[in-house]
Each structure stands twice: as structure tokens, then as C-alpha cells.
Design a protein around this motif. Structure first.
Motif, PDB file in Angstrom:
ATOM      1  N   LEU A 107      39.542  46.524  38.110  1.00  0.00           N
ATOM      2  CA  LEU A 107      39.945  45.302  38.813  1.00  0.00           C
ATOM      3  C   LEU A 107      41.318  45.473  39.446  1.00  0.00           C
ATOM      4  O   LEU A 107      41.568  45.001  40.553  1.00  0.00           O
ATOM      5  CB  LEU A 107      39.946  44.116  37.849  1.00  0.00           C
ATOM      6  CG  LEU A 107      38.566  43.564  37.455  1.00  0.00           C
ATOM      7  CD1 LEU A 107      38.708  42.536  36.345  1.00  0.00           C
ATOM      8  CD2 LEU A 107      37.855  42.985  38.649  1.00  0.00           C
ATOM      9  N   ILE A 119      33.706  35.193  35.852  1.00  0.00           N
ATOM     10  CA  ILE A 119      34.672  35.997  36.615  1.00  0.00           C
ATOM     11  C   ILE A 119      34.010  36.583  37.852  1.00  0.00           C
ATOM     12  O   ILE A 119      34.572  36.558  38.954  1.00  0.00           O
ATOM     13  CB  ILE A 119      35.260  37.120  35.730  1.00  0.00           C
ATOM     14  CG1 ILE A 119      36.167  36.525  34.633  1.00  0.00           C
ATOM     15  CG2 ILE A 119      36.069  38.109  36.578  1.00  0.00           C
ATOM     16  CD1 ILE A 119      36.607  37.529  33.585  1.00  0.00           C
ATOM     17  N   TYR A 120      32.796  37.094  37.700  1.00  0.00           N
ATOM     18  CA  TYR A 120      32.114  37.749  38.823  1.00  0.00           C
ATOM     19  C   TYR A 120      31.751  36.757  39.930  1.00  0.00           C
ATOM     20  O   TYR A 120      31.968  37.027  41.115  1.00  0.00           O
ATOM     21  CB  TYR A 120      30.860  38.464  38.322  1.00  0.00           C
ATOM     22  CG  TYR A 120      30.138  39.245  39.403  1.00  0.00           C
ATOM     23  CD1 TYR A 120      30.604  40.492  39.805  1.00  0.00           C
ATOM     24  CD2 TYR A 120      29.002  38.719  40.026  1.00  0.00           C
ATOM     25  CE1 TYR A 120      29.945  41.202  40.799  1.00  0.00           C
ATOM     26  CE2 TYR A 120      28.346  39.418  41.014  1.00  0.00           C
ATOM     27  CZ  TYR A 120      28.822  40.658  41.405  1.00  0.00           C
ATOM     28  OH  TYR A 120      28.184  41.351  42.393  1.00  0.00           O
ATOM     29  N   TYR A 121      31.207  35.613  39.542  1.00  0.00           N
ATOM     30  CA  TYR A 121      30.714  34.676  40.551  1.00  0.00           C
ATOM     31  C   TYR A 121      31.742  33.636  40.984  1.00  0.00           C
ATOM     32  O   TYR A 121      31.586  33.012  42.036  1.00  0.00           O
ATOM     33  CB  TYR A 121      29.459  33.968  40.042  1.00  0.00           C
ATOM     34  CG  TYR A 121      28.237  34.850  40.031  1.00  0.00           C
ATOM     35  CD1 TYR A 121      27.573  35.183  41.212  1.00  0.00           C
ATOM     36  CD2 TYR A 121      27.758  35.382  38.835  1.00  0.00           C
ATOM     37  CE1 TYR A 121      26.459  36.014  41.208  1.00  0.00           C
ATOM     38  CE2 TYR A 121      26.637  36.207  38.813  1.00  0.00           C
ATOM     39  CZ  TYR A 121      26.002  36.522  40.006  1.00  0.00           C
ATOM     40  OH  TYR A 121      24.902  37.338  39.995  1.00  0.00           O
ATOM     41  N   ARG A 157      34.482  41.135  45.131  1.00  0.00           N
ATOM     42  CA  ARG A 157      33.154  41.299  44.538  1.00  0.00           C
ATOM     43  C   ARG A 157      32.412  42.468  45.189  1.00  0.00           C
ATOM     44  O   ARG A 157      31.750  43.261  44.514  1.00  0.00           O
ATOM     45  CB  ARG A 157      32.363  40.003  44.703  1.00  0.00           C
ATOM     46  CG  ARG A 157      31.098  39.938  43.857  1.00  0.00           C
ATOM     47  CD  ARG A 157      30.373  38.606  44.021  1.00  0.00           C
ATOM     48  NE  ARG A 157      31.246  37.497  43.654  1.00  0.00           N
ATOM     49  CZ  ARG A 157      31.700  36.597  44.505  1.00  0.00           C
ATOM     50  NH1 ARG A 157      31.352  36.659  45.796  1.00  0.00           N
ATOM     51  NH2 ARG A 157      32.490  35.620  44.099  1.00  0.00           N
ATOM     52  N   ASP A 196      35.069  37.091  47.538  1.00  0.00           N
ATOM     53  CA  ASP A 196      33.902  37.810  48.067  1.00  0.00           C
ATOM     54  C   ASP A 196      34.242  39.269  48.341  1.00  0.00           C
ATOM     55  O   ASP A 196      33.437  40.166  48.054  1.00  0.00           O
ATOM     56  CB  ASP A 196      33.415  37.136  49.357  1.00  0.00           C
ATOM     57  CG  ASP A 196      32.826  35.751  49.098  1.00  0.00           C
ATOM     58  OD1 ASP A 196      32.412  35.513  47.954  1.00  0.00           O
ATOM     59  OD2 ASP A 196      32.801  34.936  50.038  1.00  0.00           O
ATOM     60  N   ILE A 236      32.190  37.184  31.780  1.00  0.00           N
ATOM     61  CA  ILE A 236      31.892  38.155  32.839  1.00  0.00           C
ATOM     62  C   ILE A 236      31.163  37.490  33.997  1.00  0.00           C
ATOM     63  O   ILE A 236      31.459  37.735  35.176  1.00  0.00           O
ATOM     64  CB  ILE A 236      31.065  39.328  32.264  1.00  0.00           C
ATOM     65  CG1 ILE A 236      31.938  40.164  31.310  1.00  0.00           C
ATOM     66  CG2 ILE A 236      30.515  40.201  33.389  1.00  0.00           C
ATOM     67  CD1 ILE A 236      31.175  41.219  30.554  1.00  0.00           C
ATOM     68  N   VAL A 237      30.208  36.626  33.667  1.00  0.00           N
ATOM     69  CA  VAL A 237      29.453  35.914  34.721  1.00  0.00           C
ATOM     70  C   VAL A 237      30.384  35.020  35.535  1.00  0.00           C
ATOM     71  O   VAL A 237      30.344  35.007  36.774  1.00  0.00           O
ATOM     72  CB  VAL A 237      28.311  35.089  34.096  1.00  0.00           C
ATOM     73  CG1 VAL A 237      27.663  34.187  35.155  1.00  0.00           C
ATOM     74  CG2 VAL A 237      27.265  36.007  33.479  1.00  0.00           C
ATOM     75  N   VAL A 297      37.225  48.250  32.812  1.00  0.00           N
ATOM     76  CA  VAL A 297      37.025  47.141  33.757  1.00  0.00           C
ATOM     77  C   VAL A 297      38.364  46.631  34.261  1.00  0.00           C
ATOM     78  O   VAL A 297      38.528  46.310  35.439  1.00  0.00           O
ATOM     79  CB  VAL A 297      36.237  45.999  33.070  1.00  0.00           C
ATOM     80  CG1 VAL A 297      36.156  44.798  33.983  1.00  0.00           C
ATOM     81  CG2 VAL A 297      34.839  46.469  32.709  1.00  0.00           C
ATOM     82  N   LEU A 313      33.960  45.658  44.011  1.00  0.00           N
ATOM     83  CA  LEU A 313      33.574  45.901  42.622  1.00  0.00           C
ATOM     84  C   LEU A 313      32.176  46.509  42.552  1.00  0.00           C
ATOM     85  O   LEU A 313      31.934  47.452  41.790  1.00  0.00           O
ATOM     86  CB  LEU A 313      33.623  44.584  41.834  1.00  0.00           C
ATOM     87  CG  LEU A 313      33.267  44.658  40.341  1.00  0.00           C
ATOM     88  CD1 LEU A 313      34.202  45.611  39.613  1.00  0.00           C
ATOM     89  CD2 LEU A 313      33.313  43.278  39.712  1.00  0.00           C
ATOM     90  N   LYS A 314      31.245  45.992  43.359  1.00  0.00           N
ATOM     91  CA  LYS A 314      29.897  46.555  43.408  1.00  0.00           C
ATOM     92  C   LYS A 314      29.945  48.035  43.799  1.00  0.00           C
ATOM     93  O   LYS A 314      29.290  48.876  43.187  1.00  0.00           O
ATOM     94  CB  LYS A 314      29.045  45.793  44.436  1.00  0.00           C
ATOM     95  CG  LYS A 314      28.588  44.418  43.996  1.00  0.00           C
ATOM     96  CD  LYS A 314      27.727  43.812  45.114  1.00  0.00           C
ATOM     97  CE  LYS A 314      27.310  42.386  44.766  1.00  0.00           C
ATOM     98  NZ  LYS A 314      26.527  41.780  45.874  1.00  0.00           N
ATOM     99  N   ILE A 348      36.613  36.001  41.148  1.00  0.00           N
ATOM    100  CA  ILE A 348      37.073  36.949  42.163  1.00  0.00           C
ATOM    101  C   ILE A 348      36.555  36.547  43.540  1.00  0.00           C
ATOM    102  O   ILE A 348      35.562  35.825  43.665  1.00  0.00           O
ATOM    103  CB  ILE A 348      36.645  38.393  41.830  1.00  0.00           C
ATOM    104  CG1 ILE A 348      35.119  38.519  41.733  1.00  0.00           C
ATOM    105  CG2 ILE A 348      37.288  38.848  40.525  1.00  0.00           C
ATOM    106  CD1 ILE A 348      34.639  39.939  41.465  1.00  0.00           C
TER     107      ILE A 348
END
Length: 523
Positions: free
Chosen positions: A7, A497-499, A507, A504, A494-495, A3, A510-511, A502
Motif C-alpha cells: 500500500l 478498505i478495498y471497496y 485500487r 479507484d 479488507i473488504v 500488504v 493494487l490489482k 482506497i
């Protein structure tokens, strides 16, 4: 791909740097290095503490701390050497590359001799007259002191060769050498209980042999693979002046910092003795391991910071700095929060019995590490500009003031925890100075850093800490409680950091990267 390296790749993709695959690969090597050295280092520290005992461990920490303290100078010189080698490589100027290496190696020899002279005069006088050494251990302390001084000499001479590896982006070899160093230290502590001579003296002597073997391997590899790694007596006045000016201010800053840090160790020794030195030594071990985790991420980004600044692509340069600060900080929170909450269990599992104050010291220094983590990319932006003079004068003088402040509070009878609290406060103030100088020299927006870095990470970090903390106070201490708290902390991190951590754009990238990795696994 981890991960962390993913990143890193995403950050660089946003800045359209072409060597993303190499960058991600290098990051993976550096995290592999960090993981292995962390596990080995923690286990080796436990065995050393058991074999030497708390008093001798503390004695080695305060006397052998001379080597640790001078590594700050070598780190300062390494940054300068790496910078000038990287620029020469970028210019494809082989002649300048050879001159740069020869000048750097010559400077390292000169500084090493000066340090040796100071250590064998002023340092020896201070050791014999002022350090709080337990009765009967004076001779052992003297041996350890000599071993660490000559160990420093060997380590210092390897810096130009190590800088060549990093400049050529040979992170795999750099990682292997770090793993070799960690494994050999483990071998030393495994052998130590079977030796019949004084364990403290034997430990110092074996570490000296390890330093010698490491510099020998670096020397052989670099001479074989890099044509510039041959010393020649040549003098380029302009290049020498440029390297000396840049490195000289780095050395000044490193020297002030090392004096302040080792000064704190000496103050704790004078006021509280070797047991508290042992607690601080274990705290510094944990701090160094966690900070390695961050520098592994940052080391992969540093060359790109210099390249963007050199190319005058300041918008991408500033975006990379902001993203690096945020991601590095959230990665730090990912590992630091479980340590902060479960430090008592970790210390019992790691050490069994541990010196008083160790758990408190570690919790405080984790706060200090937050400031250091945020500041790393900002500090490197100043290095990229090459304007080191006033930043080093102002920030180093500020950090030096930790020493008299700590001396005063200890004289007034404050407990040793106050030393670490004052240190954390000074590092926080230091960040303000570095941000002001980065704004002045590179145009980095102070407002953007306050909002997008400090504001974002403090709020995000508070959420990452709050939920696991509420869980930790409602579970019993032990393996089950440790697993529950760490699991909740990782999921929460993780939640967040993701929302929140980082952008848009990051994100979305990353997806895409994760979907690609999943498709590769499925098919």
C-alpha cells in the motif's frame, strides 16, 4: 512484500517518486521491527508485572516515567535534526552536513545538561515531597529515579546518530537496533527473578546499562559509516539560529505535552495510588505498540512529504497527505478493532490477573489513537513548511489544558476513566488546530480532509466495527471466540478498505501489483 508495504508503494507510485523499491523495502524493515518489538514487548511487560508486582510496577511507571516523558523532547529534537540533515544530503553539501551534525550534537549535550540540573533539583524535591510512594519503598524509588535520569542522558545523546540513520534511509539498521533493544529488555526480565537484590532497583540498573550499550553501538556504527558523524567545534551563526529556532519550538511543544502526560500520571498517583498507575502503565504500553505500527508506515512516507514540499509540487504533496491519512487510519483500524472488542481475553492471556481499570483505559485510549493517527501526516506537513512557532504555541497550550481539567474532575470525585475521556477529547480538538495551520502554511484543503479523511474513515471504521461487534456479543469468551471475532474483523476490514478506503486509482494499482506477485509465485 507485506500488504502494508505494498500500500505504501502504491501511494508513492501515484506521486511518481523514483525510489519506490527502496521505499517499500524500508517499510518492510520497519514493519518487521514493529512486529518483533510488539511481541517481545508484550511478553516482557507480563513478566515484569509478575516479578515486580502491581505496586512496584506502578511505582516504576510513575517514577521511571521521567525517562518516558523526556523521550518526547528527544523525539521533537530528532525530527528537527533529521530534517536539516536530510536537506543537507539533498543539497549534496558535505560541509554543511558536518556542520549540521556538530551543531545538533552540541545542542543535545546542552539540553541534556539542563534537564539533568532540573531533574536533580526540582524533580528530586517533587519526588521526595509529593509522590505517593508506598511505605518502605522510598529508597528504591530514589535509585530508580537516578537510573532513569542517567538513562535519559544516554538516550538523548544518541538522537543525532539515530537521525543520521533515518536521514540516510538506513532503515534496516534502525530496525535491527530496535529489535536489539526489545530482545535485551526481554533478557533483563528473564534474568530478574534469579537476582537476590531488590528487583525494582535491579530492573532500573539493568535498563541503564542497556541505554549505555545502545548509544555506544549507534556511535560506533555512525562514525564508521557516515563521515559527518564527527563532532567538531564550529559555529555557523545562520545555520545554528535556523536549527535552534526550528528545534526550539519543537522542544516547547514536546515539553508541554510531556508535562501534561506525566502530570496525568502524577494526578492518578495522588488520587488513586500506584495500582491505577500500573493500569495506566499497561495501557500506555499497548498504546505505544499500536502507535509504532502506524509510525512505521508514516516514517517511510515522511521523507517524501518533505521532498514534494521542497520541490513545490503542492498538488502531489496534498494528494500524498490525504492518501497517507486515510491509509494510516485504515491500517490502524485493522489492528485496533480486534483489540477493542477482545481486550478482556487479550489481557487475561497476556497478564493473567491485571490491575483494575486496565481494560477500560485501553478501550478509551484506542479512540484517542484514532485522532493521533489521522493527525500524523497533517502535523508533518507543518514540519515540512518549517513554520513551527504558532502551531506549537496554540496546540501545545491546548493540550496542556488537559492537566488542570483532569485535576478539577478528580477533585470532584470522578473516576479515573474520566481522565482518559478528557484526554481523547483534547486530542480531537488538537487535530482541528493542526488542520487549520496546515491549511494556512501549505494550502491543504480543510474541506478535502473533512470529507476524504474524517468522513471516509469514520463511516468505513463504523462498518469495520459493527459487524465484528455483532459477532462478538454472540460468541463465548475464549480462544474460539477470539479467533472467530478476529477473522471476521480482518475479512470485514479488507473488504471495506478495498471497496471504500482506497481510491479507484489505488485500487487499480493494487490489482496490478497483486497479479504480479501471484505470477511470480506461480512461475
Amino acid at each position: 512484500m507485506s500488504v502494508c508495504s505494498l500500500l505504501t508503494l502504491i501511494i508513492m507510485t501515484q506521486n511518481t517518486i523514483s525510489n519506490n523499491k527502496s521505499l517499500a523495502k524500508n517499510t518492510l524493515y520497519l514493519y518487521l521491527r514493529t512486529f518483533i518489538t510488539m511481541i517481545v514487548g508484550l511478553y516482557a511487560s507480563r513478566i515484569v508485572l509478575q516479578v515486580l508486582g502491581a505496586s512496584d510496577f506502578g511505582l516504576y511507571n510513575v517514577v521511571g516515567g521521567v525517562l518516558t516523558m523526556f523521550t518526547m523532547i528527544s523525539s521533537a529534537l530528532q525530527v528537527g535534526t533529521q530534517r536539516f540533515l536530510s536537506f543537507a544530503l539533498g543539497e549534496s553539501d558535505d560541509e554543511k552536513l558536518k556542520k549540521t551534525f556538530s551543531i545538533a550534537l552540541g545542542l543535545h549535550f546542552i539540553v541534556a545538561i539542563l534537564v539533568l540540573a532540573l531533574a536533580e533539583t526540582i524533580g528530586l524535591w517533587f519526588l521526595n515531597n509529593y509522590l505517593n510512594i508506598p511505605d518502605g519503598r522510598e529508597q528504591a524509588a530514589l535509585y530508580v529515579y537516578q537510573f532513569t535520569i542517567f538513562g535519559f542522558m544516554f538516550s538523548f545523546i544518541q538522537v543525532p546518530f539515530q537521525s543520521c540513520l533515518i536521514a540516510h534511509e538506513k532503515m534496516s539498521i534502525y530496525a535491527y537496533m530496535s529489535i536489539y533493544d526489545a530482545v535485551m529488555k526481554l533478557a533483563i526480565v528473564i534474568v530478574l527473578p534469579f537476582l537476590t537484590i531488590d528487583k525494582l532497583v535491579a530492573y532500573g540498573a539493568l535498563l541503564l546499562l542497556l541505554h549505555f550499550s545502545t548509544v555506544l553501538i549507534y556511535n560506533i556504527y555512525c562514525r564508521k559509516n557516515f563521515s559527518e558523524c564527527v563532532f567538531s567545534i564550529s559555529f555557523d551563526k545562520n545555520l545554528t539560529r535556523e536549527i535552534v529556532y526550528y528545534s526550539g519550538w519543537n522542544i516547547f511543544g514536546g515539553s508541554v505535552n510531556l508535562f501534561a502526560n506525566q502530570g496525568i500520571n502524577i494526578l492518578l498517583n495522588i488520587f488513586y495510588g500506584t495500582i491505577v498507575n500500573a493500569a495506566r502503565g499497561l495501557t500506555v504500553t499497548v498504546s505505544n505498540i499500536l502507535f509504532q505500527f502506524i509510525t512505521s508506515f508514516q516514517m517511510a512516507a515522511d521523507p517524501q512529504i518533505i521532498k514534494l514540499y521542497a520541490a513545490k509540487e503542492l498538488d502531489k504533496f496534498h494528494r500524498l497527505l490525504i492518501n497517507s491519512c486515510r491509509i494510516a487510519t485504515y491500517l490502524y483500524f485493522l489492528v485496533a478493532i480486534p483489540v477493542f472488542l477482545e481486550i478482556n481475553f487479550i489481557l487475561k492471556f497476556w497478564l493473567g490477573e491485571y490491575p483494575t481499570y486496565t481494560n477500560v483505559f485501553i478501550r478509551i485510549i484506542l479512540i484517542e489513537l484514532y485522532f493521533k493517527t489521522v493527525n500524523q501526516p497533517i502535523l508533518y506537513s507543518i514540519h515540512a513548511s518549517g513554520k513551527m512557532k504558532w502551531q506549537n504555541i496554540v496546540c501545545s497550550t491546548l493540550l496542556f489544558m488537559m492537566f488542570p481539567c483532569n485535576w478539577i474532575v478528580l477533585e470532584y470525585g470522578c473516576t479515573p476513566e474520566m481522565v482518559f475521556i478528557i484526554s481523547a477529547l483534547f486530542w480531537g480538538i488538537n487535530n482541528i488546530g493542526c488542520l487549520v495551520f496546515s491549511n494556512k502554511y501549505t494550502g491543504l484543503s480543510i474541506r478535502d480532509v473533512i470529507i476524504k479523511v474524517y468522513g471516509n474513515t469514520i463511516l468505513g471504521g463504523s462498518i469495520m466495527l459493527l459487524i465484528p461487534y455483532l459477532v462478538s456479543i454472540n460468541v463465548t469468551e475464549g480462544w474460539m471466540g477470539f479467533i472467530i471475532v478476529c477473522s471476521v474483523s480482518i475479512i470485514c476490514s479488507i473488504v471495506v478498505i478495498y471497496y471504500w478506503g482506497i481510491t479507484d486509482g489505488m485500487r487499480q494499482l493494487l490489482k496490478e501489483k497483486l497479479y504480479k506477485q501471484i505470477n511470480i509465485i506461480i512461475h
